[in-house]
Design an enzyme around this catalytic site. Structure first.
Site, PDB file in Angstrom:
ATOM      1  N   ASP A  13       0.815  -1.221   0.000  1.00 30.90           N
ATOM      2  CA  ASP A  13       0.000   0.000   0.000  1.00 30.90           C
ATOM      3  C   ASP A  13       0.849   1.272   0.000  1.00 30.90           C
ATOM      4  O   ASP A  13       0.459   2.289   0.560  1.00 30.90           O
ATOM      5  CB  ASP A  13      -0.956   0.030   1.213  1.00 30.90           C
ATOM      6  CG  ASP A  13      -1.723  -1.264   1.357  1.00 30.90           C
ATOM      7  OD1 ASP A  13      -2.229  -1.745   0.336  1.00 30.90           O
ATOM      8  OD2 ASP A  13      -1.804  -1.799   2.473  1.00 30.90           O
ATOM      9  N   LYS A  16       2.069   1.911  -5.041  1.00 31.19           N
ATOM     10  CA  LYS A  16       2.787   1.325  -6.187  1.00 31.19           C
ATOM     11  C   LYS A  16       2.053   1.555  -7.492  1.00 31.19           C
ATOM     12  O   LYS A  16       2.663   1.852  -8.509  1.00 31.19           O
ATOM     13  CB  LYS A  16       2.972  -0.186  -5.994  1.00 31.19           C
ATOM     14  CG  LYS A  16       4.001  -0.541  -4.950  1.00 31.19           C
ATOM     15  CD  LYS A  16       4.101  -2.034  -4.798  1.00 31.19           C
ATOM     16  CE  LYS A  16       2.818  -2.667  -4.312  1.00 31.19           C
ATOM     17  NZ  LYS A  16       2.406  -2.273  -2.966  1.00 31.19           N
ATOM     18  N   GLY A  40      -4.448  -5.147  -5.421  1.00 30.20           N
ATOM     19  CA  GLY A  40      -5.236  -3.925  -5.358  1.00 30.20           C
ATOM     20  C   GLY A  40      -4.459  -2.652  -5.555  1.00 30.20           C
ATOM     21  O   GLY A  40      -4.219  -1.897  -4.624  1.00 30.20           O
ATOM     22  N   HIS A  41      -4.014  -2.415  -6.786  1.00 29.16           N
ATOM     23  CA  HIS A  41      -3.400  -1.131  -7.106  1.00 29.16           C
ATOM     24  C   HIS A  41      -4.483  -0.139  -7.467  1.00 29.16           C
ATOM     25  O   HIS A  41      -5.413  -0.484  -8.170  1.00 29.16           O
ATOM     26  CB  HIS A  41      -2.523  -1.238  -8.354  1.00 29.16           C
ATOM     27  CG  HIS A  41      -1.303  -2.054  -8.128  1.00 29.16           C
ATOM     28  ND1 HIS A  41      -0.677  -2.130  -6.925  1.00 29.16           N
ATOM     29  CD2 HIS A  41      -0.586  -2.796  -8.981  1.00 29.16           C
ATOM     30  CE1 HIS A  41       0.377  -2.907  -7.044  1.00 29.16           C
ATOM     31  NE2 HIS A  41       0.456  -3.333  -8.278  1.00 29.16           N
ATOM     32  N   GLN A 223       2.286  -6.204  -3.173  1.00 31.30           N
ATOM     33  CA  GLN A 223       2.533  -6.175  -1.719  1.00 31.30           C
ATOM     34  C   GLN A 223       3.810  -5.370  -1.422  1.00 31.30           C
ATOM     35  O   GLN A 223       4.022  -4.373  -2.078  1.00 31.30           O
ATOM     36  CB  GLN A 223       2.634  -7.600  -1.140  1.00 31.30           C
ATOM     37  CG  GLN A 223       1.316  -8.347  -1.102  1.00 31.30           C
ATOM     38  CD  GLN A 223       1.054  -9.140  -2.363  1.00 31.30           C
ATOM     39  OE1 GLN A 223       1.943  -9.681  -2.957  1.00 31.30           O
ATOM     40  NE2 GLN A 223      -0.194  -9.204  -2.762  1.00 31.30           N
TER      41      GLN A 223
HETATM   42  P1  GDP Z   1      -0.582   0.181  -3.856  1.00 32.36           P
HETATM   43  O1  GDP Z   1      -1.197  -1.169  -3.721  1.00 32.36           O
HETATM   44  O2  GDP Z   1       0.822   0.229  -3.373  1.00 32.36           O
HETATM   45  O3  GDP Z   1      -0.762   0.758  -5.230  1.00 32.36           O
HETATM   46  O4  GDP Z   1      -1.338   1.134  -2.874  1.00 32.36           O
HETATM   47  P2  GDP Z   1      -2.904   1.416  -2.761  1.00 32.36           P
HETATM   48  O5  GDP Z   1      -3.475   1.608  -4.111  1.00 32.36           O
HETATM   49  O6  GDP Z   1      -3.547   0.440  -1.864  1.00 32.36           O
HETATM   50  O7  GDP Z   1      -2.868   2.777  -1.961  1.00 32.36           O
HETATM   51  C1  GDP Z   1      -2.422   3.894  -2.491  1.00 32.36           C
HETATM   52  C2  GDP Z   1      -3.533   4.909  -2.416  1.00 32.36           C
HETATM   53  O8  GDP Z   1      -2.970   6.150  -2.248  1.00 32.36           O
HETATM   54  C3  GDP Z   1      -4.361   5.002  -3.668  1.00 32.36           C
HETATM   55  O9  GDP Z   1      -5.683   5.333  -3.358  1.00 32.36           O
HETATM   56  C4  GDP Z   1      -3.694   6.125  -4.450  1.00 32.36           C
HETATM   57  O10 GDP Z   1      -4.561   6.796  -5.333  1.00 32.36           O
HETATM   58  C5  GDP Z   1      -3.274   7.012  -3.328  1.00 32.36           C
HETATM   59  N1  GDP Z   1      -2.055   7.761  -3.567  1.00 32.36           N
HETATM   60  C6  GDP Z   1      -0.939   7.384  -4.264  1.00 32.36           C
HETATM   61  N2  GDP Z   1      -0.011   8.349  -4.188  1.00 32.36           N
HETATM   62  C7  GDP Z   1      -0.526   9.341  -3.437  1.00 32.36           C
HETATM   63  C8  GDP Z   1      -0.015  10.595  -2.955  1.00 32.36           C
HETATM   64  O11 GDP Z   1       1.111  10.998  -3.210  1.00 32.36           O
HETATM   65  N3  GDP Z   1      -0.856  11.318  -2.136  1.00 32.36           N
HETATM   66  C9  GDP Z   1      -2.100  10.904  -1.807  1.00 32.36           C
HETATM   67  N4  GDP Z   1      -2.826  11.677  -1.017  1.00 32.36           N
HETATM   68  N5  GDP Z   1      -2.599   9.747  -2.239  1.00 32.36           N
HETATM   69  C10 GDP Z   1      -1.826   8.968  -3.017  1.00 32.36           C
END
Ligand code: GDP
Length: 424
Positions: A13, A16, A40-41, A223
């Protein structure tokens, strides 16, 4: 050497999806290398919100070939559903290719994971119940079914019947559930085979052909490093290896081909479910991070635990993966704190640790040693260059860079593509 690897450095989370989407622009191929449809990206591109679980984020670019490599476990029903959802949004999924060597998540994996998690009671791992752990388990036990088995009906049935003999005994005698009938599974999967056929490829050869032609290939992890089956906080980990090394094993690529390994670092730390988390904040700090950062799981909706940035674990991830650059996300979430903290070491029973301690009991009892830096009050989501950021925000990420020991390349201040600020 045109291979890059992009991965999460924490407990997942880290953002990515967004980082990969930003970096993918200059890639020709994006390869997902482990995990299943538990990732879940979230990607926001051109105003559209996309939640991808299995398909690589590169699907959004017409010039990219998205690849699902050998080391991923694929629930074929889910894959077809995800493709259908994308098609409905007008996104072309015709380019997607999946390795015939990838193992499949089968109906009995889902069924078994449900009952075993229930059986573990308060010791349950809190898995996403997508059958991913059981599918990897069968892969290692060498009783797994692979995508290529779909294209030989006789072999498929034979393998399935052997596996079901044991699985049905477990389901009926141990868990008091109904057995699964092979016929129904064969019928359903033979139909799936026809729909999947155009997407199944010898991804090893496709990746090597791309490399031979000098194309840019990016491996995308799911992950995060601290959830790695071997190097994470076992048993509170995922059932595959998100570390950079596994990208090569999964794709069938030599380490000599890699020239860039990007670590995605959230500006603070979150973790879903149980397990050690030294910098966790159970007070209003954690609450504020969770609310401002919208820290709820993409797949499960579960509330994430939140805490200050941990440079000890950051350094561990840098070493483990051989990171060549950092992509810091969600810096905007930290606006409004008078001071911000970074954990630079641990104290356990009077002993100081600059590096991750070798025994997990030590990590469970680790007390963080914090550095306290000046915060910034203003919202920073409208910044469009690194220089637009307040001095204290820049000092904060520069200190992360220094403590982790890897050059900072991008700072993200919001979910949209244009909110990624390159750092000179
Ligand atoms: P992933 O699995 O690593 O892609 O992470 P998730 O998608 O679960 O969580 C990332 C969340 O943070 C998503 O809702 C993105 O849209 C949001 N996000 C990503 N980068 C940023 C950022 O720089 N600032 C904010 N506020 N949200 C972000």
């Amino acid at each position: 050497m045109p291979v890059s690897i992009v991965l999460g450095t924490q407990w997942g989370d880290e953002g990515k999806g967004k980082a990969v989407d930003y970096l993918a622009d200059r890639m020709d191929m994006v390869v997902r290398y482990q995990g299943g449809n538990n990732a879940g990206h979230t990607v926001i591109a051109e105003g559209r919100l996309l939640k991808l679980q299995l398909i690589p984020s590169g699907i959004l670019y017409d010039h990219i070939t998205p690849v699902i490599a050998d080391g991923v476990v694929v629930d074929p029903r889910h894959l077809l559903r995800e493709m259908e959802d994308l098609r409905r949004m007008g996104i072309d999924t015709g380019r997607l290719i999946v390795s015939g060597n990838a193992h499949m998540i089968m109906p009995y994996h889902l069924e078994l994971e449900k009952v075993t998690e229930r059986f573990l009671g308060k010791n349950a791992l809190g898995t996403t119940k997508r059958g991913i752990g059981p599918a990897y388990g069968d892969k290692v036990a060498r009783i797994g079914l692979r995508i290529q088995d779909l294209f030989d009906g006789k072999i498929f049935r034979e393998k399935l019947e052997v596996v079901l003999r044991e699985k049905n005994l477990i389901l009926t005698k141990v868990y008091n559930r109904l057995p699964l009938a092979p016929d129904a599974i064969v019928d359903e999967y033979m139909e799936i085979a026809e729909r999947l056929r155009p997407h199944v490829a010898d991804t090893f050869s496709v990746i090597h052909a791309a490399l031979r032609d000098g194309k840019e290939v990016m491996f995308e992890g799911a992950q995060g490093t601290l959830l790695d089956l071997d190097h994470g906080t076992y048993p509170f980990v995922t059932s595959s290896n998100p570390v950079a090394g596994y990208a090569l094993a999964s794709g069938g690529v030599s380490p000599m081909e890699v020239n860039r390994i990007v670590g995605i670092v959230k500006a603070y730390v979150t973790r879903v479910g149980a397990g050690p988390f030294p910098t966790e904040q159970l007070d209003e700090v954690g609450e504020r991070l969770g609310v401002r950062g919208k820290e709820f799981g993409t797949v499960t909706g579960r509330k994430r635990r939140c805490g200050w940035f941990d440079a000890v674990l950051g350094r561990y991830a840098a070493r483990l993966n051989g990171l060549t650059e950092l992509f810091v996300t969600k810096l905007d979430v930290l606006s409004g704190f008078d001071t911000v903290k970074i954990c630079s070491g641990y104290r356990v029973g009077g002993e100081e640790f600059a590096d991750a301690p070798p025994h997990q009991s030590l990590l469970h009892n680790a007390e963080p040693v914090y550095e306290e830096l000046d915060g910034w009050n203003e919202e920073i989501d409208e910044a469009r260059s690194f220089e637009d950021l307040p001095k204290t925000a820049r000092a904060y990420v520069r200190r992360i860079e220094e403590l982790v020991g890897v050059p900072l390349r991008v700072v993200s201040v919001g979910p949209a593509r244009e909110q990624s600020l390159p750092v000179a």
